[in-house]
Design a protein around this motif. Sequence first.
Motif, PDB file in Angstrom:
ATOM      1  N   LEU A  25      35.450  58.122  40.327  1.00 32.06           N
ATOM      2  CA  LEU A  25      35.716  59.555  40.299  1.00 32.06           C
ATOM      3  C   LEU A  25      34.850  60.239  39.251  1.00 32.06           C
ATOM      4  O   LEU A  25      34.922  59.909  38.061  1.00 32.06           O
ATOM      5  CB  LEU A  25      37.192  59.813  39.966  1.00 32.06           C
ATOM      6  N   SER A  26      34.009  61.166  39.698  1.00 26.46           N
ATOM      7  CA  SER A  26      33.234  62.026  38.781  1.00 26.46           C
ATOM      8  C   SER A  26      32.481  61.230  37.730  1.00 26.46           C
ATOM      9  O   SER A  26      32.435  61.596  36.554  1.00 26.46           O
ATOM     10  CB  SER A  26      34.163  63.027  38.078  1.00 26.46           C
ATOM     11  N   GLY A  27      31.887  60.121  38.132  1.00 29.74           N
ATOM     12  CA  GLY A  27      31.217  59.252  37.173  1.00 29.74           C
ATOM     13  C   GLY A  27      29.790  59.663  36.879  1.00 29.74           C
ATOM     14  O   GLY A  27      29.134  60.371  37.640  1.00 29.74           O
ATOM     15  N   TYR A  28      29.312  59.183  35.735  1.00 30.23           N
ATOM     16  CA  TYR A  28      27.918  59.344  35.324  1.00 30.23           C
ATOM     17  C   TYR A  28      27.244  58.002  35.617  1.00 30.23           C
ATOM     18  O   TYR A  28      27.517  56.996  34.952  1.00 30.23           O
ATOM     19  CB  TYR A  28      27.865  59.685  33.835  1.00 30.23           C
ATOM     20  N   TYR A  29      26.362  57.965  36.633  1.00 30.66           N
ATOM     21  CA  TYR A  29      25.891  56.685  37.149  1.00 30.66           C
ATOM     22  C   TYR A  29      24.415  56.399  36.880  1.00 30.66           C
ATOM     23  O   TYR A  29      23.995  55.245  37.001  1.00 30.66           O
ATOM     24  CB  TYR A  29      26.114  56.628  38.665  1.00 30.66           C
ATOM     25  N   PHE A  30      23.622  57.414  36.551  1.00 28.28           N
ATOM     26  CA  PHE A  30      22.178  57.233  36.362  1.00 28.28           C
ATOM     27  C   PHE A  30      21.734  57.985  35.103  1.00 28.28           C
ATOM     28  O   PHE A  30      22.251  59.063  34.805  1.00 28.28           O
ATOM     29  CB  PHE A  30      21.406  57.754  37.580  1.00 28.28           C
ATOM     30  N   PRO A  31      20.763  57.417  34.357  1.00 28.98           N
ATOM     31  CA  PRO A  31      20.327  58.060  33.111  1.00 28.98           C
ATOM     32  C   PRO A  31      19.704  59.434  33.374  1.00 28.98           C
ATOM     33  O   PRO A  31      18.899  59.599  34.291  1.00 28.98           O
ATOM     34  CB  PRO A  31      19.277  57.090  32.555  1.00 28.98           C
TER      35      PRO A  31
ATOM     36  N   ILE B 185      33.729  56.622  46.628  1.00 23.63           N
ATOM     37  CA  ILE B 185      33.198  57.516  45.601  1.00 23.63           C
ATOM     38  C   ILE B 185      33.712  58.925  45.894  1.00 23.63           C
ATOM     39  O   ILE B 185      33.616  59.409  47.022  1.00 23.63           O
ATOM     40  CB  ILE B 185      31.659  57.509  45.610  1.00 23.63           C
ATOM     41  N   ILE B 186      34.256  59.574  44.877  1.00 24.22           N
ATOM     42  CA  ILE B 186      34.789  60.927  45.028  1.00 24.22           C
ATOM     43  C   ILE B 186      34.222  61.801  43.911  1.00 24.22           C
ATOM     44  O   ILE B 186      34.162  61.382  42.748  1.00 24.22           O
ATOM     45  CB  ILE B 186      36.330  60.940  44.983  1.00 24.22           C
ATOM     46  N   ALA B 187      33.806  63.012  44.269  1.00 21.60           N
ATOM     47  CA  ALA B 187      33.268  63.953  43.286  1.00 21.60           C
ATOM     48  C   ALA B 187      33.619  65.369  43.702  1.00 21.60           C
ATOM     49  O   ALA B 187      33.861  65.646  44.879  1.00 21.60           O
ATOM     50  CB  ALA B 187      31.753  63.798  43.155  1.00 21.60           C
ATOM     51  N   GLY B 188      33.652  66.258  42.730  1.00 16.95           N
ATOM     52  CA  GLY B 188      33.866  67.669  43.011  1.00 16.95           C
ATOM     53  C   GLY B 188      32.546  68.373  43.236  1.00 16.95           C
ATOM     54  O   GLY B 188      31.568  68.100  42.532  1.00 16.95           O
ATOM     55  N   ASP B 189      32.514  69.286  44.207  1.00 16.81           N
ATOM     56  CA  ASP B 189      31.239  69.960  44.477  1.00 16.81           C
ATOM     57  C   ASP B 189      30.859  70.941  43.370  1.00 16.81           C
ATOM     58  O   ASP B 189      29.708  71.349  43.259  1.00 16.81           O
ATOM     59  CB  ASP B 189      31.277  70.674  45.832  1.00 16.81           C
ATOM     60  N   GLY B 190      31.826  71.303  42.502  1.00 18.72           N
ATOM     61  CA  GLY B 190      31.533  72.231  41.421  1.00 18.72           C
ATOM     62  C   GLY B 190      31.451  71.579  40.055  1.00 18.72           C
ATOM     63  O   GLY B 190      31.464  72.285  39.033  1.00 18.72           O
TER      64      GLY B 190
ATOM     65  N   ALA C  24      26.866  61.287  42.455  1.00 19.47           N
ATOM     66  CA  ALA C  24      27.716  60.576  43.405  1.00 19.47           C
ATOM     67  C   ALA C  24      26.983  60.341  44.721  1.00 19.47           C
ATOM     68  O   ALA C  24      27.090  59.258  45.324  1.00 19.47           O
ATOM     69  CB  ALA C  24      28.996  61.367  43.649  1.00 19.47           C
ATOM     70  N   GLU C  25      26.222  61.328  45.159  1.00 19.33           N
ATOM     71  CA  GLU C  25      25.470  61.192  46.411  1.00 19.33           C
ATOM     72  C   GLU C  25      24.406  60.102  46.281  1.00 19.33           C
ATOM     73  O   GLU C  25      24.207  59.311  47.212  1.00 19.33           O
ATOM     74  CB  GLU C  25      24.838  62.541  46.770  1.00 19.33           C
TER      75      GLU C  25
ATOM     76  N   HIS D  29      26.123  56.680  46.307  1.00 22.94           N
ATOM     77  CA  HIS D  29      26.512  56.355  47.685  1.00 22.94           C
ATOM     78  C   HIS D  29      25.338  55.741  48.447  1.00 22.94           C
ATOM     79  O   HIS D  29      25.501  54.783  49.218  1.00 22.94           O
ATOM     80  CB  HIS D  29      27.003  57.622  48.374  1.00 22.94           C
ATOM     81  N   GLY D  30      24.139  56.265  48.217  1.00 22.98           N
ATOM     82  CA  GLY D  30      22.954  55.720  48.864  1.00 22.98           C
ATOM     83  C   GLY D  30      22.563  54.354  48.339  1.00 22.98           C
ATOM     84  O   GLY D  30      21.933  53.569  49.055  1.00 22.98           O
ATOM     85  N   GLU D  31      22.962  54.040  47.104  1.00 27.11           N
ATOM     86  CA  GLU D  31      22.600  52.760  46.483  1.00 27.11           C
ATOM     87  C   GLU D  31      23.544  51.624  46.863  1.00 27.11           C
ATOM     88  O   GLU D  31      23.168  50.454  46.817  1.00 27.11           O
ATOM     89  CB  GLU D  31      22.605  52.913  44.950  1.00 27.11           C
ATOM     90  N   ILE D  32      24.803  51.965  47.200  1.00 22.69           N
ATOM     91  CA  ILE D  32      25.805  50.921  47.463  1.00 22.69           C
ATOM     92  C   ILE D  32      26.046  50.812  48.967  1.00 22.69           C
ATOM     93  O   ILE D  32      26.647  51.709  49.573  1.00 22.69           O
ATOM     94  CB  ILE D  32      27.131  51.226  46.745  1.00 22.69           C
ATOM     95  N   PRO D  33      25.597  49.752  49.593  1.00 20.76           N
ATOM     96  CA  PRO D  33      25.790  49.598  51.042  1.00 20.76           C
ATOM     97  C   PRO D  33      27.273  49.600  51.413  1.00 20.76           C
ATOM     98  O   PRO D  33      28.087  48.954  50.759  1.00 20.76           O
ATOM     99  CB  PRO D  33      25.156  48.231  51.340  1.00 20.76           C
ATOM    100  N   GLY D  34      27.606  50.352  52.452  1.00 23.06           N
ATOM    101  CA  GLY D  34      28.978  50.371  52.946  1.00 23.06           C
ATOM    102  C   GLY D  34      29.942  51.227  52.153  1.00 23.06           C
ATOM    103  O   GLY D  34      31.128  51.298  52.497  1.00 23.06           O
ATOM    104  N   SER D  35      29.477  51.880  51.106  1.00 27.65           N
ATOM    105  CA  SER D  35      30.375  52.726  50.318  1.00 27.65           C
ATOM    106  C   SER D  35      30.715  54.001  51.084  1.00 27.65           C
ATOM    107  O   SER D  35      30.015  54.398  52.010  1.00 27.65           O
ATOM    108  CB  SER D  35      29.730  53.094  48.979  1.00 27.65           C
ATOM    109  N   THR D  36      31.824  54.633  50.687  1.00 24.27           N
ATOM    110  CA  THR D  36      32.197  55.925  51.267  1.00 24.27           C
ATOM    111  C   THR D  36      32.069  56.999  50.198  1.00 24.27           C
ATOM    112  O   THR D  36      32.195  56.715  48.999  1.00 24.27           O
ATOM    113  CB  THR D  36      33.637  55.907  51.807  1.00 24.27           C
ATOM    114  N   LEU D  37      31.826  58.222  50.642  1.00 23.70           N
ATOM    115  CA  LEU D  37      31.654  59.344  49.718  1.00 23.70           C
ATOM    116  C   LEU D  37      32.479  60.523  50.196  1.00 23.70           C
ATOM    117  O   LEU D  37      32.436  60.888  51.372  1.00 23.70           O
ATOM    118  CB  LEU D  37      30.176  59.749  49.631  1.00 23.70           C
ATOM    119  N   GLU D  38      33.241  61.107  49.278  1.00 23.76           N
ATOM    120  CA  GLU D  38      33.991  62.320  49.576  1.00 23.76           C
ATOM    121  C   GLU D  38      33.689  63.359  48.503  1.00 23.76           C
ATOM    122  O   GLU D  38      33.936  63.118  47.317  1.00 23.76           O
ATOM    123  CB  GLU D  38      35.492  62.036  49.622  1.00 23.76           C
ATOM    124  N   ILE D  39      33.138  64.479  48.924  1.00 22.84           N
ATOM    125  CA  ILE D  39      32.882  65.598  48.020  1.00 22.84           C
ATOM    126  C   ILE D  39      34.003  66.629  48.231  1.00 22.84           C
ATOM    127  O   ILE D  39      34.181  67.145  49.330  1.00 22.84           O
ATOM    128  CB  ILE D  39      31.513  66.253  48.285  1.00 22.84           C
TER     129      ILE D  39
END
Length: 327
Positions: free
Chosen positions: A164-170, A266-271, A280-281, A284-294
């Motif tokens: 949820l709302s994570g910081y995933y890349f530098p 993976i869940i994130a807020g659009d704002g 988050a998007e 989602h592209g990096e993890i095969p089979g993951s789901t994404l909800e904005i």
Amino acid sequence: MNLLRRRRRAPRPASTLAWTLGTLSALALANHALARLTERRHPPQGRFIEVDGTRLHYTDRGTGQPALLIHGNIVTGDDFNTSGVADLLLKTHRVIIFDRPGFGHSTRPRNRPWTAAEQAALIHKALVQIGIERPVVVGHSFGAVVALAFAHQHPEGTAGLVLLSGYYFPTLRPDAWMAAIGAAPVLGDILRYTISPVLGWLSIPLLKRAFFSPAAVPARFDDEFSPSISLRPSQIRATNADGALMIPAVRALENSYGDLAMPVAIIAGDGDKVVFKRAAERLHGEIPGSTLEIVRGAGHMVHHLAARQVARAVQSVSPGRGQPLLG
């Protein structure tokens, strides 16, 4: 006459220094006393476990598939109760919530660098002690980084991930450099016992709005969130240290995202203005089979606005998925 005036002016620098030291000492004593008073007014509601010299506070409720909930910075593990996520999950899961080291009622010894990986390893050891196997791991904000580190260290021991709302890349983050100042030895200690709590009390209203924007701050969060817990010198140190280690933490993990084989939601807020949804998007592209909800209209504290979506995501990655998904 001029000589006499010079003599009278001479002690001024010493007087200024004495006044400054006296003011800082008074602030330090006041902040220490306020921290102790706050802890008496907000006693621990769960249990304690000792792991590698660290005293961790946690709650363990419910039955069924274990769900481990890992909170973000500034707040404590109780944030998952305030959001309503824990109550929803208790209908179908055994819910375990830790105060991360230095937050809430958990200690944070100085004898190690408290990276996301260190925190994940400590929490895993705690789970082993209390007999929890293969939990679904839910992490919010910095807690999402800890959740990823947990899954990286123990892929067979992680039933699923909800991030949820994570910081995933530098990225370039000015707040990380500001946190580094607050986390610095000596200087950071002086600040957290003197000026930082005062500045924190002034900035908390703005921070709350920033965390929830574009949504309004929920009434329940206003009622139950305790700034006095977050602004204790001990928790300020933990918050600053985690903020300073945020970029190195994701650098250590980002090349392993594609190796995650467990179900990931993976869940994130659009704002979200703290960590933009594109993180988050990209994940989602990096993890095969993951789901994404904005979630539309949600900010960084997405789990408060979308507690049911979070609970459904936990169920969707749980082994067996025998229980019907929450409506």
